[in-house]
Scaffold this motif. Structure first.
Motif, PDB file in Angstrom:
ATOM      1  N   ILE A   1      11.662   2.704  -5.167  1.00 27.31           N
ATOM      2  CA  ILE A   1      11.050   1.953  -4.069  1.00 27.31           C
ATOM      3  C   ILE A   1      11.827   0.669  -3.850  1.00 27.31           C
ATOM      4  N   ILE A   2      12.198   0.436  -2.589  1.00 20.90           N
ATOM      5  CA  ILE A   2      12.830  -0.814  -2.182  1.00 20.90           C
ATOM      6  C   ILE A   2      11.903  -1.482  -1.173  1.00 20.90           C
ATOM      7  N   TYR A   3      11.384  -2.639  -1.546  1.00 24.15           N
ATOM      8  CA  TYR A   3      10.559  -3.439  -0.641  1.00 24.15           C
ATOM      9  C   TYR A   3      11.465  -4.421   0.093  1.00 24.15           C
ATOM     10  N   MET A   4      11.151  -4.681   1.364  1.00 25.60           N
ATOM     11  CA  MET A   4      11.878  -5.680   2.155  1.00 25.60           C
ATOM     12  C   MET A   4      10.867  -6.676   2.714  1.00 25.60           C
ATOM     13  N   THR A   5      11.264  -7.946   2.700  1.00 23.43           N
ATOM     14  CA  THR A   5      10.354  -8.950   3.245  1.00 23.43           C
ATOM     15  C   THR A   5      11.116 -10.197   3.662  1.00 23.43           C
ATOM     16  N   GLY A   6      10.563 -10.863   4.628  1.00 23.15           N
ATOM     17  CA  GLY A   6      11.083 -12.161   5.018  1.00 23.15           C
ATOM     18  C   GLY A   6      10.255 -13.290   4.455  1.00 23.15           C
TER      19      GLY A   6
ATOM     20  N   ASP B   1       0.831  -1.207   0.000  1.00 25.57           N
ATOM     21  CA  ASP B   1       0.000   0.000   0.000  1.00 25.57           C
ATOM     22  C   ASP B   1       0.869   1.262   0.000  1.00 25.57           C
ATOM     23  N   VAL B   2       1.934   1.241   0.779  1.00 25.56           N
ATOM     24  CA  VAL B   2       2.840   2.387   0.833  1.00 25.56           C
ATOM     25  C   VAL B   2       3.481   2.612  -0.538  1.00 25.56           C
ATOM     26  N   GLY B   3       3.959   1.540  -1.145  1.00 22.65           N
ATOM     27  CA  GLY B   3       4.570   1.643  -2.461  1.00 22.65           C
ATOM     28  C   GLY B   3       3.591   2.134  -3.513  1.00 22.65           C
ATOM     29  N   HIS B   4       2.364   1.630  -3.446  1.00 26.72           N
ATOM     30  CA  HIS B   4       1.342   2.047  -4.417  1.00 26.72           C
ATOM     31  C   HIS B   4       1.057   3.540  -4.281  1.00 26.72           C
ATOM     32  N   ARG B   5       0.892   4.010  -3.049  1.00 24.50           N
ATOM     33  CA  ARG B   5       0.610   5.442  -2.840  1.00 24.50           C
ATOM     34  C   ARG B   5       1.811   6.286  -3.262  1.00 24.50           C
TER      35      ARG B   5
END
Length: 124
Positions: free
Chosen positions: A77-82, A63-67
């Motif tokens: 945009i850099i997304y981080m995830t486990g 949602d943050v990336g989309h906005r």
């Protein structure tokens, strides 16, 4: 300035240290709601977004990336995830990068520099 959206205080402090040592100023938000609010109020100040995917509360990193993409289409945009890497193709914004946790500090710095260069043509 880099916007960091991360709910885990220890990870957030680590990210702040990495970004600071790489020479970037930063602002941090502890959840998607606060991250989106920062983008809406001060979006033009940001040169990149680093966001975790899974966070408590309303919204998530997608949602943050989309906005961010709606407000600032060229914002790196850099997304981080486990655990959400498989969702990146469906939810990640075009031109974004996904880092699988845990990752090396140098990988984050390289991603920031690469995205900043692609967005502006200038190395940060």
């Amino acid at each position: 300035m880099v916007l960091i959206v991360e709910d885990d205080p220890l990870i957030c402090m680590m990210l702040e240290d990495i970004v600071d040592e790489a020479g970037f100023d930063f602002e941090s938000a502890i959840n998607a709601t606060d991250g989106i609010a920062a983008l809406e109020k001060r979006g033009t100040r940001f040169s990149a977004l680093i966001t975790d995917i899974r966070m408590p509360g309303k919204g998530n990193g997608w949602d943050v990336g989309h906005r961010a993409h709606e407000l600032l289409p060229l914002l790196p945009i850099i997304y981080m995830t486990g655990d959400s890497a498989a969702e990146w193709k469906a939810h990640g914004e075009a031109g974004s990068i996904l880092l699988q946790k845990p990752f090396a500090n140098a990988l984050l710095i390289a991603a920031l520099s690469d995205l900043a260069y692609l967005a502006t043509g200038v190395f940060a």
